[in-house]
Design a protein around this motif. Structure first.
Motif, PDB file in Angstrom:
ATOM      1  N   LYS A 168      35.049 -20.545  30.590  1.00  0.00           N
ATOM      2  CA  LYS A 168      35.646 -19.985  29.367  1.00  0.00           C
ATOM      3  C   LYS A 168      35.718 -18.363  29.326  1.00  0.00           C
ATOM      4  O   LYS A 168      36.698 -17.720  29.410  1.00  0.00           O
ATOM      5  CB  LYS A 168      34.644 -20.254  28.170  1.00  0.00           C
ATOM      6  CG  LYS A 168      34.650 -21.888  27.788  1.00  0.00           C
ATOM      7  CD  LYS A 168      33.707 -22.054  26.603  1.00  0.00           C
ATOM      8  CE  LYS A 168      32.367 -21.426  26.920  1.00  0.00           C
ATOM      9  NZ  LYS A 168      31.267 -22.068  27.600  1.00  0.00           N
ATOM     10  N   THR A 169      34.648 -18.098  29.618  1.00  0.00           N
ATOM     11  CA  THR A 169      34.526 -16.403  30.012  1.00  0.00           C
ATOM     12  C   THR A 169      35.372 -15.924  31.045  1.00  0.00           C
ATOM     13  O   THR A 169      36.086 -14.875  30.793  1.00  0.00           O
ATOM     14  CB  THR A 169      33.030 -15.905  30.217  1.00  0.00           C
ATOM     15  OG1 THR A 169      32.174 -16.359  29.094  1.00  0.00           O
ATOM     16  CG2 THR A 169      32.939 -14.428  30.506  1.00  0.00           C
ATOM     17  N   THR A 170      35.280 -16.885  32.214  1.00  0.00           N
ATOM     18  CA  THR A 170      36.457 -16.053  33.295  1.00  0.00           C
ATOM     19  C   THR A 170      37.771 -16.199  32.912  1.00  0.00           C
ATOM     20  O   THR A 170      38.542 -15.221  32.935  1.00  0.00           O
ATOM     21  CB  THR A 170      36.137 -17.026  34.427  1.00  0.00           C
ATOM     22  OG1 THR A 170      34.471 -17.267  34.695  1.00  0.00           O
ATOM     23  CG2 THR A 170      36.957 -16.841  35.667  1.00  0.00           C
ATOM     24  N   MET A 179      37.031 -12.000  22.035  1.00  0.00           N
ATOM     25  CA  MET A 179      35.710 -12.064  21.834  1.00  0.00           C
ATOM     26  C   MET A 179      34.912 -13.259  22.488  1.00  0.00           C
ATOM     27  O   MET A 179      35.212 -14.394  22.471  1.00  0.00           O
ATOM     28  CB  MET A 179      35.622 -12.266  20.254  1.00  0.00           C
ATOM     29  CG  MET A 179      36.397 -11.512  19.422  1.00  0.00           C
ATOM     30  SD  MET A 179      36.115 -11.862  17.603  1.00  0.00           S
ATOM     31  CE  MET A 179      36.779 -10.258  16.837  1.00  0.00           C
ATOM     32  N   ASP A 180      33.828 -12.805  23.135  1.00  0.00           N
ATOM     33  CA  ASP A 180      33.302 -13.742  24.007  1.00  0.00           C
ATOM     34  C   ASP A 180      31.697 -13.759  23.340  1.00  0.00           C
ATOM     35  O   ASP A 180      30.899 -13.173  23.413  1.00  0.00           O
ATOM     36  CB  ASP A 180      32.784 -12.876  25.522  1.00  0.00           C
ATOM     37  CG  ASP A 180      32.475 -14.134  26.286  1.00  0.00           C
ATOM     38  OD1 ASP A 180      32.086 -15.340  25.784  1.00  0.00           O
ATOM     39  OD2 ASP A 180      32.293 -13.698  27.546  1.00  0.00           O
ATOM     40  N   GLU A 181      31.825 -15.164  22.747  1.00  0.00           N
ATOM     41  CA  GLU A 181      30.589 -15.377  22.015  1.00  0.00           C
ATOM     42  C   GLU A 181      29.840 -14.473  21.092  1.00  0.00           C
ATOM     43  O   GLU A 181      28.814 -13.960  21.205  1.00  0.00           O
ATOM     44  CB  GLU A 181      29.340 -16.063  22.765  1.00  0.00           C
ATOM     45  CG  GLU A 181      30.080 -17.229  23.810  1.00  0.00           C
ATOM     46  CD  GLU A 181      29.031 -17.944  24.365  1.00  0.00           C
ATOM     47  OE1 GLU A 181      27.831 -17.994  24.042  1.00  0.00           O
ATOM     48  OE2 GLU A 181      29.325 -18.695  25.383  1.00  0.00           O
ATOM     49  N   PRO A 182      30.843 -13.900  20.302  1.00  0.00           N
ATOM     50  CA  PRO A 182      30.450 -12.460  19.681  1.00  0.00           C
ATOM     51  C   PRO A 182      29.443 -12.710  18.674  1.00  0.00           C
ATOM     52  O   PRO A 182      28.383 -11.771  18.469  1.00  0.00           O
ATOM     53  CB  PRO A 182      31.678 -11.914  18.963  1.00  0.00           C
ATOM     54  CG  PRO A 182      32.439 -13.316  18.793  1.00  0.00           C
ATOM     55  CD  PRO A 182      32.236 -14.022  19.990  1.00  0.00           C
TER      56      PRO A 182
HETATM   57 MG   LIG Z   1      30.490 -17.432  28.763  1.00  0.00          MG
END
Ligand SMILES: [Mg+2]
Ligand SMILES: Nc1ncnc2c1ncn2[C@@H]1O[C@H](COP(=O)(O)OP(=O)(O)O)[C@@H](O)[C@H]1O
Lengths: 405, 211
Positions: free
Chosen positions: A54-56, A172-175
């Motif tokens: 996901k983050t990638t 937004m990454d797991e904000p």
């Molecule tokens: Mg991640």
């Protein structure tokens, strides 16, 4: 729960990923042939197990990570042709660790990107004031340092920092992953509101299914670098793509979700037995006998629902009246085909009505819900799970009933 | 003491001046070279261990040996002394700059880059300010080293307070030895103190209040 329809055809795709893959040094394939496209103003949530990419995927959108292969386009332009620094100034970026610069005041943190863009000082001051107001924090906070604010307050600033240069897209990454549930809830409301009010496109990574369902217009479910399903929360809950998605959503949520997202249309019988008001009582009786029913819906030639007649009223009035129109009961209880079962089931059951006609948005009859089909539905969804507690089952949804005169 | 000052007062001032002059330029050179190099090394982690290792080895070479080695290359006088002392200031400044910048919270670096800072902006607006306390303590340490070792510069004719000490040693005059050694110690302490104030001034507010 939203039941907003997304008209994919009518909106230009803002962001497109085509066959995008990422292989890290060392050979780890973090993202594997992902093809997705997002519309302007959409709230997209990426969800999946830890390490699913996901983050990638998200970080390839602002070129914090370069894809190994494939193409990403923003407004039709190939990202790889854009200057990454310039690109990033146009895309808001919010991370779980908040990342406010501790040596700068809140004001300077908020207007950091406008400063990088060399916007005039006056304009920056104004932006800082407007934005702190937008997140309901006192203006005095502008002169404080991040360390003097609580985690939730800091992330509010983190969110508005991503809006300060009027960025259209926000990543937004797991904000809210590190915040307590109450703070998280209010921040979720905040971003949803900002997205809807300001028309922002938000790409949001989470590992919390409830959060994804609450916020997203569409959800991307990832596993081992691949997209397993990409659809609205409603559709995903209704038809999980495979066992993995089902497990990921969780049985509880699926059971709960069923009455939440199922519409009346999905469970109704599409061939209601109806009769025109001009018909005679004899014809009505004959029809009842043929179809083996004790109630007929009365529908005019244009298809509008007018009322109903049952066998008792025919029997009682058979000497006084001739046509269906004379004796039909106009007090008919009906439901709209797009209402959610969740909202209607209790009403129907409580009234003790056997059959409920279903109409479309123009009040034309389109189907009927029988008590039997409802009981099956309710049994499966509410009482099917033994652990479900009583209060839930007994909950009465109060929604206005609709009547036709 | 009074008598010493009466006899050597003006000479003492000259020697202190020379001492500071040598130390200052050695340190300045050290800062100018080691701070940028330290920052650069954070971008090349493989080269970093090599350079820091090299600086550590140089540090262990006896100072007199380095000074002696300068003579055939740069001759005698202030310039070779400055170069030799610069070598001594390198390690603490280089190591602290490298570690300070490297240890800035990676999330802050990520946020800075993600918001659209150029590499230079990331360094100037984020990394150096946040690493400032660590860099400054490297510079303080370097300054103390340089001021102490500058005493030996006298050996290659660079002047400074070392002249008193060497003369005292040659002539068996304790007052000369002390007359050189005490000012050196005081200078080192004073410099450390002043740089400490500067460090506080340069450090980010949030770190200052924590102390
Ligand atoms: Mg991640
Ligand atoms: N810089 C990196 N180098 C090598 N592997 C990485 C790197 N970043 C992430 N990975 C690996 O790539 C996979 C996907 O990571 P990530 O995108 O962070 O997943 P998620 O955000 O879904 O948890 C994981 O297996 C992770 O270990």
């Amino acid at each position: 729960m939203r039941h907003k329809k997304i008209m994919i055809d009518e909106v230009m795709n803002l962001l497109k990923l085509e066959h995008v893959s990422k292989v890290y040094k060392g050979g780890k394939k973090a993202v594997d042939d992902v093809t997705l496209s997002f519309n302007k103003g959409e709230f997209i949530a990426f969800i999946g197990t830890s390490g699913s990419g996901k983050t990638t995927t998200m970080r390839m959108i602002n070129r914090m990570i370069e894809p190994t292969s494939g193409k990403i386009t923003l407004d039709g332009e190939d990202l790889s042709q854009k200057d990454p620094v310039h690109l990033r100034r146009g895309i808001g970026y919010v991370i779980q660790q908040i990342g406010l610069l501790p040596h700068l005041t809140i004001r300077d943190n908020i207007v950091l990107v406008p400063k990088l863009l060399k916007w005039p000082d006056e304009k920056r001051q104004e932006i800082a004031k407007n934005l702190i107001e937008l997140v309901d924090l006192p203006e005095e906070f502008l002169d404080r340092y991040p360390g003097e604010l609580s985690g939730g307050q800091q992330q509010r600033i983190g969110v508005v920092r991503a809006l300060a240069a009027d960025q259209d897209i926000i990543l937004m990454d797991e904000p809210f992953g590190a915040l307590d549930p109450i703070t998280r809830d209010s921040l979720q409301d905040l971003v949803k509101d900002l997205q809807q009010r300001l028309g922002k496109t938000i790409i949001f990574v989470t590992h919390d299914m409830d959060e994804a369902i609450k916020l997203a217009d569409r959800i991307v479910i990832m596993r081992e670098g691949k997209v397993v399903q990409f659809d609205t929360p409603e559709n995903i809950l209704r038809e999980p793509a495979d066992k993995f998605v089902e497990e990921f959503i969780g049985e509880d949520r699926l059971l709960q979700a069923r009455p939440n997202v199922t519409t009346v249309e999905q469970i109704m019988l599409k061939t209601p037995v109806s009769i025109s008001p001009a018909k005679s009582l004899n014809e009505a009786i004959k029809l009842m006998r043929d179809k083996r029913v004790d109630t007929l819906l009365v529908v005019d030639d244009a298809g509008f629902l007018k009322g109903f007649i049952d066998v008792e009223s025919i029997d009682y009035n058979k000497n006084k009246a001739t046509s269906v129109a004379d004796i039909m009961n106009k007090q008919v209880f009906f439901v709209r085909k797009d209402s959610l079962i969740r909202d209607t089931v209790q009403r129907i059951l409580k009234r003790g009505i056997k059959n409920v006609p279903v109409v479309d948005e123009n009040s034309k009859l389109v189907g009927i819900v029988t008590r039997t089909s409802l009981v099956d539905m309710v049994y499966d969804s509410i009482w099917g799970d033994d652990s479900e507690d009583e209060s839930d089952a007994a909950e009465v949804h109060s929604t206005t009933t609709e009547k036709v005169e | 003491m009074i008598q010493f000052l009466q006899t050597y007062g003006s000479e003492l001032m000259v020697k202190i001046g020379e001492h500071l002059y040598i130390s200052f330029f050695a340190l300045l050179l050290g800062v100018v070279v080691a701070v940028p190099l330290g920052i650069l090394l954070t971008r090349f982690h493989k080269a970093a261990s090599f350079f820091i290792g090299l600086a550590s080895i140089l540090q262990t070479v006896p100072s007199l040996a380095i000074l002696a080695l300068m003579i055939p290359v740069l001759g005698i006088g202030k310039f070779p002394a400055i170069v030799a002392l610069f070598v001594y200031s390198l390690l603490p400044i280089l190591r602290n700059t490298y570690l300070g910048v490297k240890n800035v919270d990676p999330n802050l670096k990520d946020a800075a880059k993600g918001m659209g800072m150029t590499t230079m902006q990331q360094i100037i607006m984020v990394e150096v300010p946040l690493a400032m306390p660590v860099i400054m303590s490297g510079i303080r340490l370097g300054a103390v080293y340089v001021i102490a070792w500058a005493t030996l510069a006298s050996y290659i004719g660079a002047g400074g307070l070392g002249d008193f000490i060497f003369n005292g040693l040659n002539l068996y005059q304790t007052d000369l030895i002390l007359g050189g050694a005490i000012p050196v110690t005081l200078l080192a302490m004073l410099t450390d103190f002043l740089l400490g104030i500067l460090e506080t001034k340069l450090s980010p507010v949030f770190l200052r209040t924590e102390k």
